[in-house]
Write a protein that holds these residues in place. Structure first.
Motif, PDB file in Angstrom:
ATOM      1  N   UNK A   3       0.861  -1.847  -0.179  1.00  0.00           N
ATOM      2  CA  UNK A   3      -0.033  -0.110  -0.437  1.00  0.00           C
ATOM      3  C   UNK A   3       0.898   1.049  -0.304  1.00  0.00           C
ATOM      4  N   UNK A   4       0.415   2.800  -1.269  1.00  0.00           N
ATOM      5  CA  UNK A   4       1.196   3.457  -0.798  1.00  0.00           C
ATOM      6  C   UNK A   4       0.593   4.622   0.452  1.00  0.00           C
ATOM      7  N   UNK A   5      -0.312   4.079   1.346  1.00  0.00           N
ATOM      8  CA  UNK A   5      -1.012   5.055   2.604  1.00  0.00           C
ATOM      9  C   UNK A   5      -1.311   3.563   3.088  1.00  0.00           C
ATOM     10  N   UNK A   6      -1.566   3.666   4.377  1.00  0.00           N
ATOM     11  CA  UNK A   6      -3.152   3.671   5.255  1.00  0.00           C
ATOM     12  C   UNK A   6      -4.547   3.816   4.837  1.00  0.00           C
ATOM     13  N   UNK A   7      -4.542   5.110   4.367  1.00  0.00           N
ATOM     14  CA  UNK A   7      -5.590   6.136   4.069  1.00  0.00           C
ATOM     15  C   UNK A   7      -5.361   6.829   2.483  1.00  0.00           C
ATOM     16  N   UNK A   8      -6.555   6.688   1.704  1.00  0.00           N
ATOM     17  CA  UNK A   8      -6.104   7.852   0.395  1.00  0.00           C
ATOM     18  C   UNK A   8      -7.615   8.880   0.571  1.00  0.00           C
ATOM     19  N   UNK A   9      -6.712   9.983   0.387  1.00  0.00           N
ATOM     20  CA  UNK A   9      -8.101  10.697   0.971  1.00  0.00           C
ATOM     21  C   UNK A   9      -8.099  11.236   0.243  1.00  0.00           C
ATOM     22  N   UNK A  10      -9.272  11.260  -1.119  1.00  0.00           N
ATOM     23  CA  UNK A  10      -9.666  12.547  -2.559  1.00  0.00           C
ATOM     24  C   UNK A  10     -10.499  13.941  -2.068  1.00  0.00           C
ATOM     25  N   UNK A  23      -6.216  11.387  11.506  1.00  0.00           N
ATOM     26  CA  UNK A  23      -5.722  10.282  11.306  1.00  0.00           C
ATOM     27  C   UNK A  23      -4.266  10.197  11.609  1.00  0.00           C
ATOM     28  N   UNK A  24      -4.526  11.150  11.297  1.00  0.00           N
ATOM     29  CA  UNK A  24      -2.931  11.795  11.630  1.00  0.00           C
ATOM     30  C   UNK A  24      -2.311  11.647  12.912  1.00  0.00           C
ATOM     31  N   UNK A  25      -3.617  11.619  13.979  1.00  0.00           N
ATOM     32  CA  UNK A  25      -3.736  11.942  15.688  1.00  0.00           C
ATOM     33  C   UNK A  25      -3.452  10.322  16.125  1.00  0.00           C
ATOM     34  N   UNK A  26      -3.941   9.626  15.270  1.00  0.00           N
ATOM     35  CA  UNK A  26      -4.018   8.514  15.001  1.00  0.00           C
ATOM     36  C   UNK A  26      -2.664   7.689  14.701  1.00  0.00           C
ATOM     37  N   UNK A  27      -1.524   8.483  13.899  1.00  0.00           N
ATOM     38  CA  UNK A  27      -0.146   8.353  13.404  1.00  0.00           C
ATOM     39  C   UNK A  27      -0.400   7.210  12.182  1.00  0.00           C
ATOM     40  N   UNK A  28      -1.215   7.112  11.690  1.00  0.00           N
ATOM     41  CA  UNK A  28      -2.032   6.411  10.127  1.00  0.00           C
ATOM     42  C   UNK A  28      -1.208   7.431   9.301  1.00  0.00           C
ATOM     43  N   UNK A 155      -6.694  23.309  11.054  1.00  0.00           N
ATOM     44  CA  UNK A 155      -7.038  21.895  10.365  1.00  0.00           C
ATOM     45  C   UNK A 155      -5.332  21.792   9.518  1.00  0.00           C
ATOM     46  N   UNK A 156      -4.845  23.096   8.155  1.00  0.00           N
ATOM     47  CA  UNK A 156      -3.923  22.625   7.228  1.00  0.00           C
ATOM     48  C   UNK A 156      -2.742  22.333   8.335  1.00  0.00           C
ATOM     49  N   UNK A 157      -3.434  23.317   9.593  1.00  0.00           N
ATOM     50  CA  UNK A 157      -1.168  23.857   9.910  1.00  0.00           C
ATOM     51  C   UNK A 157      -0.930  22.101  10.529  1.00  0.00           C
ATOM     52  N   UNK A 158      -1.774  21.821  11.761  1.00  0.00           N
ATOM     53  CA  UNK A 158      -1.435  20.875  11.780  1.00  0.00           C
ATOM     54  C   UNK A 158      -1.283  19.083  10.731  1.00  0.00           C
ATOM     55  N   UNK A 159      -1.989  19.619   9.541  1.00  0.00           N
ATOM     56  CA  UNK A 159      -1.897  18.715   8.554  1.00  0.00           C
ATOM     57  C   UNK A 159       0.063  19.065   7.927  1.00  0.00           C
ATOM     58  N   UNK A 160      -0.187  19.605   7.760  1.00  0.00           N
ATOM     59  CA  UNK A 160       1.263  19.967   7.173  1.00  0.00           C
ATOM     60  C   UNK A 160       2.431  19.918   7.798  1.00  0.00           C
ATOM     61  N   UNK A 165       6.230  15.394   9.154  1.00  0.00           N
ATOM     62  CA  UNK A 165       7.367  14.690   9.812  1.00  0.00           C
ATOM     63  C   UNK A 165       7.009  12.962   8.938  1.00  0.00           C
ATOM     64  N   UNK A 166       6.077  12.895   7.758  1.00  0.00           N
ATOM     65  CA  UNK A 166       6.539  11.512   6.780  1.00  0.00           C
ATOM     66  C   UNK A 166       4.977  11.577   7.319  1.00  0.00           C
TER      67      UNK A 166
END
Length: 553
Positions: A3-10, A23-28, A155-160, A165-166
């Protein structure tokens, strides 16, 4: 295949950012795919006024507003008018859950991310005149300090930061053409890589194919928005039985990329679409004198005092007053056989009552400029409103009523207005202004609005004679129908998991935001209470992200 990732968001709009954040809060690991370029991160939400529907908030209580979950739910259900056993199964549950969120955790959730709201509360969609029908019984429209860009930012800032962090990878310029489904489960997306484009936010860009792609993950979340930028699809889904024939002419309140492509793609893969005939468009659209996208429209968010005339010069019937019942007003306008209508008002009204939708039309609040915000109480129209008075092709400003009607006829697409008809409506209004009471329901609504102190101070002009020169000059505004929101969409459970037409869940496939009717396939029902669209993106995106964070292996 790895898989390229755990989840794809379109979709990299607000719902997609919220799902990714959770999702990233849970480390995904999340892969965000969007057909637009990086400049459009945040999607439509960036352009919004930033209104949020909150119930029994501290801001309401400070304004003396008595609100409650029970009152808000009664308003919501009265507006929604759910009447479809099959298609409204999940929307009903989403409605209850969302009002509970708005009355409970929503404000604290956003406050914890750094979002703040203005101290006054606006009163949108005041309703159709009954306690049990459509409309907000009390003010609930909380304006974000920073408008839409601020809602996106938190929301953008924590996502960036998660991307640094990869945990998040962005695939801009990737147009999804299909879902990859194996053994009945969504396991990825495929599509076209588009040539690199440097176009600015919201600008329509030519899409030139430069290759193909296929990406895989344990699950896919579709957050691609609605259909408001696709007039052909709007007309195809238009509810002729409820609103009358689809308009011949419309202007567009969303960027061109809001094209509805992923609805058809997801349906073709086996997802269920419900309530596709439910939609939310505005009747107070004006053409932007400085457009960003094709047919770029701005909505006037009016106070209650302007006289609303149909294309023939007749006043709209009660209770179709500015700011009261959007879809009932649209139905009446279309019943005249014309697509446009008119506001007639005075300089005193435009200075106090005209607000314009859009973050770019409110630089004071968007820029968090308190000094500029406070200048709104001074005499004179706000700068963006004055710009439309000076440059807007839909505005007519004249010293006398006869000259005003002549100016209206000069820009009317037809029919020609008869001066005597317009004069009759204006004089009838003016005769009812002299007393503190009246049989004119619109003047009653104006006085009711002014009983709410913030409206009296900042939003609603004192009743006055339109033909009093002290309040002039006179102003007319040609109003167009403006496309905006999709109230139906992909059917989803309360975890934002897409449902198949037989009612079974679609393994691995989730949807959030406008593509899901903001939750369930239409949690608003037939009507919206305003301030609910951003909140719906947040609530449904959060539900998808948290459900996947719990369930993924």
């Amino acid at each position: 295949m790895k898989d390229d990732a755990d989840v794809i968001v379109v979709g990299a709009g607000l719902a997609g950012l919220v799902a990714t954040y959770e999702l990233t809060r849970a480390g995904r690991r999340v892969l965000v795919v969007d057909q637009e370029n990086e400049a459009n991160l945040g999607g439509q939400a960036f352009w919004s006024l930033g209104g949020l529907f909150l119930v029994n908030s501290p801001e309401q209580r400070r304004m003396g507003i008595n609100d409650s979950y029970e009152l808000a739910l009664a308003d919501w259900l009265g507006s929604a008018g759910f009447d479809r056993d099959r298609e409204d199964h999940w929307p009903r549950q989403w409605a209850h859950a969302y009002v509970d969120f708005a009355a409970g955790e929503k404000r604290a959730y956003l406050h914890g991310l750094g979002l703040r709201v203005m101290p006054t509360v606006g009163w949108a969609e005041r309703g159709g005149g009954t306690a049990t029908g459509h409309g907000n019984s009390v003010p609930r429209f909380h304006l974000t300090w920073g408008t839409g860009p601020e809602v996106v930012r938190v929301f953008r800032e924590p996502v960036l930061a998660a991307a640094a962090r990869g945990l998040v990878t962005f695939k801009y310029g990737h147009q999804v053409d299909g879902l990859v489904v194996e053994d009945g489960a969504a396991v990825g997306v495929r599509g076209t890589v588009l040539a690199t484009s440097s176009h600015g936010r919201g600008v329509a860009a030519e899409r030139v194919a430069a290759g193909d792609f296929e990406l895989r993950a344990q699950a896919v979340v579709v957050t691609s928005g609605g259909i408001g930028g696709n007039h052909e699809l709007v007309r195809k889904n238009w509810p002729v039985d409820r609103l009358g024939p689809a308009p011949r002419a419309m202007i567009t309140g969303v960027p061109a990329y809001v094209d509805g492509r992923m609805l058809e793609i997801t349906e073709g893969a086996g997802g269920s679409i419900v309530n596709r005939d439910r939609m939310w468009h505005y009747t107070e659209g004006i053409k932007n004198w400085d457009p960003v996208w094709p047919d770029h429209a701005i909505r006037i968010i009016p106070g209650p005092s302007s006289l609303w005339l149909d294309a023939t010069g007749r006043r709209l019937p009660a209770p179709l007053f500015p700011g009261h019942d959007t879809l009932a007003t649209m139905r009446h306008i279309l019943s005249t056989g014309h697509d446009h209508s008119w506001f007639v008002l005075t300089r005193s009204i435009v200075e106090k009552e005209f607000a314009l939708s859009g973050s770019e039309q409110n630089p004071d609040v968007t820029g968090k400029d308190l000094k500029l915000v406070l200048s709104r109480v001074k005499k004179g129209a706000p700068g963006p409103v004055q710009a439309f008075l000076d440059h807007g092709e839909d505005f007519v400003v004249r010293p006398t009523l006869r000259e005003l009607v002549d100016g209206m006829n000069a820009i009317s697409p037809g029919p020609a207005l008869d001066f005597a008809d317009v004069e009759r409506e204006v004089l009838a209004h003016d005769r009812n202004v002299d007393n503190a009471y009246s049989k004119d329901l619109q003047l009653m609504a104006v006085r009711n609005a002014r009983a709410y102190l913030p409206d009296k101070i900042t939003r609603v002009a004192a009743p006055h004679r339109f033909l009093d020169p002290a309040h002039g000059p006179l102003i007319a505004v040609r109003l167009h129908l403006l496309t905006r929101k999709t109230l139906g969409g992909l059917e989803t459970t309360l975890d934002s998991q897409v449902v198949r037409p037989d009612g079974e869940v679609f393994d691995g496939l989730y949807a959030a935001g406008e593509v899901a009717g903001f939750g369930g396939g239409g949690m608003h029902g037939y009507n919206a209470l305003e301030g609910t669209f951003l909140g719906g993106c947040i609530f449904s995106g959060r539900a998808a992200g948290r459900a996947l964070a719990r369930s993924l292996g």
